[in-house]
Enzyme design. Sequence first.
Site, PDB file in Angstrom:
ATOM      1  N   ASP A  29      11.415   2.792  -4.423  1.00  0.00           N
ATOM      2  CA  ASP A  29      11.200   3.890  -3.478  1.00  0.00           C
ATOM      3  C   ASP A  29      12.294   4.930  -3.707  1.00  0.00           C
ATOM      4  O   ASP A  29      13.475   4.590  -3.834  1.00  0.00           O
ATOM      5  CB  ASP A  29      11.252   3.354  -2.033  1.00  0.00           C
ATOM      6  CG  ASP A  29      10.732   4.369  -1.025  1.00  0.00           C
ATOM      7  OD1 ASP A  29      11.289   5.499  -0.978  1.00  0.00           O
ATOM      8  OD2 ASP A  29       9.784   4.057  -0.301  1.00  0.00           O
ATOM      9  N   GLU A  88       2.404   8.126   5.066  1.00  0.00           N
ATOM     10  CA  GLU A  88       2.819   9.283   4.266  1.00  0.00           C
ATOM     11  C   GLU A  88       1.981   9.421   2.991  1.00  0.00           C
ATOM     12  O   GLU A  88       1.546  10.521   2.658  1.00  0.00           O
ATOM     13  CB  GLU A  88       4.306   9.104   3.917  1.00  0.00           C
ATOM     14  CG  GLU A  88       4.960  10.297   3.262  1.00  0.00           C
ATOM     15  CD  GLU A  88       6.404   9.983   2.863  1.00  0.00           C
ATOM     16  OE1 GLU A  88       7.152   9.371   3.668  1.00  0.00           O
ATOM     17  OE2 GLU A  88       6.774  10.337   1.735  1.00  0.00           O
ATOM     18  N   HIS A  93       0.233   0.566  -0.315  1.00  0.00           N
ATOM     19  CA  HIS A  93       1.492   0.092  -0.895  1.00  0.00           C
ATOM     20  C   HIS A  93       2.208  -0.815   0.086  1.00  0.00           C
ATOM     21  O   HIS A  93       2.125  -0.634   1.295  1.00  0.00           O
ATOM     22  CB  HIS A  93       2.402   1.260  -1.308  1.00  0.00           C
ATOM     23  CG  HIS A  93       2.634   2.288  -0.239  1.00  0.00           C
ATOM     24  ND1 HIS A  93       1.695   3.225   0.111  1.00  0.00           N
ATOM     25  CD2 HIS A  93       3.685   2.504   0.568  1.00  0.00           C
ATOM     26  CE1 HIS A  93       2.165   3.983   1.065  1.00  0.00           C
ATOM     27  NE2 HIS A  93       3.369   3.568   1.388  1.00  0.00           N
ATOM     28  N   HIS A  95       5.994  -2.181   1.105  1.00  0.00           N
ATOM     29  CA  HIS A  95       7.440  -1.982   0.972  1.00  0.00           C
ATOM     30  C   HIS A  95       8.098  -3.360   0.912  1.00  0.00           C
ATOM     31  O   HIS A  95       7.882  -4.186   1.811  1.00  0.00           O
ATOM     32  CB  HIS A  95       8.015  -1.258   2.194  1.00  0.00           C
ATOM     33  CG  HIS A  95       7.546   0.154   2.379  1.00  0.00           C
ATOM     34  ND1 HIS A  95       8.311   1.248   2.022  1.00  0.00           N
ATOM     35  CD2 HIS A  95       6.409   0.658   2.926  1.00  0.00           C
ATOM     36  CE1 HIS A  95       7.656   2.367   2.334  1.00  0.00           C
ATOM     37  NE2 HIS A  95       6.491   2.032   2.881  1.00  0.00           N
TER      38      HIS A  95
END
Length: 130
Positions: A29, A88, A93, A95
């Site tokens: 990230d 966003e 995805h 994290h």
Amino acid sequence: MASIFSRIITGEIPCYKVAESETCFAFLDINPLAKGHVLVVPKIEVDYIFDLEEETYIEFQLFAKNIAIALKKAIPCERIGVTVIGLEVPHTHIHLIPINGVNDMNFTNKKIHFTKEEFEEIASSIASFL
Ligand code: AMP
């Protein structure tokens, strides 16, 4: 238009890549909450995780598990926190975040800055444990 993550997967946009399989991709990230904050994405562009086909979902979760195991070896931490937000970027995805306490998963925390060289070193360190 392709999502920013699809453009990363094709190499159109640079990233600090950790690993890739036939169906999944992992990279750092760019605004990490912690050293070693990794994003894991399925190559197929589906916005919402629970809209993934069953087979893709299972492959994706197993891929994320392998990345998390390598990440824990590369970055000293209590455990790897796992979360899905997706508000966003409209491309599923996960994290993966090295944590030592619940507050380390707070997405309103100040993000950490790393140099290009530091990002590269973190990515290759995680990859070395795969
Ligand atoms: P969310 O969709 O809320 O789960 O957040 C998207 C995440 O993607 C954020 O943590 C961003 O820092 C991260 N992100 C956005 N663009 C990039 C990029 N080009 N490279 C790496 N990470 C990114």
